[in-house]
Design an enzyme around this catalytic site. Structure first.
Site, PDB file in Angstrom:
ATOM      1  N   ASN A   1     -72.451 -24.505 -13.600  1.00  0.00           N
ATOM      2  CA  ASN A   1     -73.476 -23.867 -12.765  1.00  0.00           C
ATOM      3  C   ASN A   1     -73.666 -24.734 -11.521  1.00  0.00           C
ATOM      4  OD1 ASN A   1     -75.774 -22.803 -11.628  1.00  0.00           O
ATOM      5  ND2 ASN A   1     -77.169 -23.505 -13.254  1.00  0.00           N
ATOM      6  N   TRP A   2     -73.117 -24.254 -10.403  1.00  0.00           N
ATOM      7  CA  TRP A   2     -73.165 -25.060  -9.186  1.00  0.00           C
ATOM      8  C   TRP A   2     -74.525 -24.980  -8.498  1.00  0.00           C
ATOM      9  CZ3 TRP A   2     -67.830 -23.930  -6.343  1.00  0.00           C
ATOM     10  CH2 TRP A   2     -66.790 -24.283  -7.207  1.00  0.00           C
ATOM     11  N   LYS A   3     -75.400 -24.144  -9.000  1.00  0.00           N
ATOM     12  CA  LYS A   3     -76.739 -23.959  -8.404  1.00  0.00           C
ATOM     13  C   LYS A   3     -76.607 -23.716  -6.894  1.00  0.00           C
ATOM     14  CE  LYS A   3     -78.546 -26.884 -12.014  1.00  0.00           C
ATOM     15  NZ  LYS A   3     -79.701 -27.528 -12.563  1.00  0.00           N
TER      16      LYS A   3
ATOM     17  N   HIS B   1     -81.916 -18.464 -16.177  1.00  0.00           N
ATOM     18  CA  HIS B   1     -81.900 -19.928 -16.106  1.00  0.00           C
ATOM     19  C   HIS B   1     -83.342 -20.413 -15.928  1.00  0.00           C
ATOM     20  CE1 HIS B   1     -81.193 -23.984 -14.633  1.00  0.00           C
ATOM     21  NE2 HIS B   1     -79.999 -23.896 -15.178  1.00  0.00           N
TER      22      HIS B   1
ATOM     23  N   GLU C   1     -80.901 -24.539 -23.321  1.00  0.00           N
ATOM     24  CA  GLU C   1     -81.071 -25.584 -22.313  1.00  0.00           C
ATOM     25  C   GLU C   1     -82.508 -26.094 -22.341  1.00  0.00           C
ATOM     26  OE1 GLU C   1     -77.954 -25.324 -19.068  1.00  0.00           O
ATOM     27  OE2 GLU C   1     -79.606 -24.078 -18.414  1.00  0.00           O
TER      28      GLU C   1
ATOM     29  N   SER D   1     -77.759 -32.198 -18.937  1.00  0.00           N
ATOM     30  CA  SER D   1     -77.183 -33.521 -18.723  1.00  0.00           C
ATOM     31  C   SER D   1     -75.883 -33.745 -19.494  1.00  0.00           C
ATOM     32  CB  SER D   1     -78.220 -34.615 -19.051  1.00  0.00           C
ATOM     33  OG  SER D   1     -79.338 -34.481 -18.193  1.00  0.00           O
TER      34      SER D   1
ATOM     35  N   GLY E   1     -74.517 -28.454 -15.259  1.00  0.00           N
ATOM     36  CA  GLY E   1     -75.039 -28.392 -13.893  1.00  0.00           C
ATOM     37  C   GLY E   1     -74.402 -29.468 -13.036  1.00  0.00           C
ATOM     38  N   GLY E   2     -75.102 -30.602 -12.881  1.00  0.00           N
ATOM     39  CA  GLY E   2     -74.683 -31.675 -11.970  1.00  0.00           C
ATOM     40  C   GLY E   2     -73.216 -32.069 -12.087  1.00  0.00           C
TER      41      GLY E   2
ATOM     42  N   GLY F   1     -80.822 -31.923 -15.613  1.00  0.00           N
ATOM     43  CA  GLY F   1     -80.822 -32.738 -14.392  1.00  0.00           C
ATOM     44  C   GLY F   1     -81.556 -34.062 -14.528  1.00  0.00           C
TER      45      GLY F   1
ATOM     46  N   GLU G   1     -84.613 -22.497 -14.070  1.00  0.00           N
ATOM     47  CA  GLU G   1     -85.052 -22.618 -12.663  1.00  0.00           C
ATOM     48  C   GLU G   1     -85.458 -21.260 -12.120  1.00  0.00           C
ATOM     49  OE1 GLU G   1     -81.592 -24.742 -11.316  1.00  0.00           O
ATOM     50  OE2 GLU G   1     -82.226 -26.456 -12.531  1.00  0.00           O
TER      51      GLU G   1
END
Ligand code: PEP
Length: 266
Positions: free
Chosen positions: A13-15, A105, A179, A225, A246-247, A185, A107
């Site tokens: 997930n590149w956000k 998600h 999640e 993470s 993610g990151g 993150g 977010e």
């Protein structure tokens, strides 16, 4: 006889990172190795999920050297087919380029006020249009600390994943990502046992909704993470079918995550 493992999914997930140019150049960077890895094992599926404006650019790169089991996903979509919904993208628009869409998600739930009911409408639209939804659920830190995790997850699963038609394979196509919000993150991943037991609970809830066969077929991922340093431990747990990353998906470490996953599932 042991039950065969479900095909693992490693989704990135590149956000809101990488516009079309950067997205294409990063995809070119990781494609040779990532393509080789997914071709080396029929038990892995990897999905890149860039921002919607970069989907076409990444699609073009993937099409230049197509690999089976290396797919493209969107991070969100509207549930309506078309209409006056400024700024939104429709399921069929996503379907032109992608196999998959991430929905609900944390977010989006937190910053864009997406409710379980809204996530459910999107999830049903995704299934109707032949997309694979990855539906995210997870508790926040306070809920985690006060022992409310199961209560929160039960509600999210029952509402976000309601009303899937019993006919066909729809109930088996769903992917769920567990999640925990406190792990996203933060560099503070859940423990393997902790994630594994919530994932087992999710599968059990899904079984009460759609039966044991569908529940044992669906993939349930862990997210929070995940890096190449911890993926092997998560993948060693029989209930964990992959990861939503993610990151670390913004870096070549994503390829290492896929490599380590293949080493565990082989
Ligand atoms: C995510 O955004 O879905 C996620 C799991 O992020 P990270 O891997 O950075 O924790």
């Amino acid at each position: 006889m042991t039950t065969p493992r479900r095909t693992a999914i490693i989704a990135g997930n590149w956000k809101m990172h990488y516009g079309p140019k950067e997205a294409a150049s990063f995809t070119w960077e990781i494609l040779p190795e990532l393509g080789k890895l997914v071709r080396s094992s029929p038990h892995i599926l990897s999905i890149l999920c860039p921002p919607s404006i970069s989907l076409t650019a990444v699609r073009e790169v993937l099409d230049a050297d197509p690999s089976p089991r290396l797919e493209l996903g969107a991070q969100n979509m509207h549930f309506e087919d078309k209409g006056a919904f400024t700024g939104e993208i429709a399921p069929l628009m996503v379907r032109e380029l992608c196999s998959t869409v991430i929905l609900g998600h944390s977010e989006r739930r937190a910053y864009f006020h997406e409710s379980d009911e809204l996530v459910n409408k999107k999830m049903l639209a995704a299934l109707y249009h032949g997309l694979r939804p990855i539906v995210c659920v997870g508790e926040n830190e306070q809920q985690h600390e006060t022992g409310e995790t199961e209560q929160v997850i039960r509600r999210q699963v029952h509402l976000s994943l309601a009303n899937i038609t019993a006919s066909g394979n729809q109930a088996r196509r769903v992917v769920i990502a567990y999640e925990p919000i406190w792990a996203i993150g933060t560099g503070k991943a859940a423990t393997v046992e902790g994630a594994g037991s919530v994932i087992a609970f999710i599968r059990q809830q899904y079984s009460t909704m759609y039966g044991e066969e569908a529940a044992s077929a669906i993939r349930i991922l862990y997210g929070g993470s995940v890096t190449s340093a911890n993926i092997a431990e998560f993948m060693a747990h029989p209930d964990i079918d992959g990861a939503l990353v993610g990151g670390a998906s913004l870096k070549p470490d994503f390829v290492e995550i896929v490599r380590k996953t293949i080493e565990v599932i082989l």
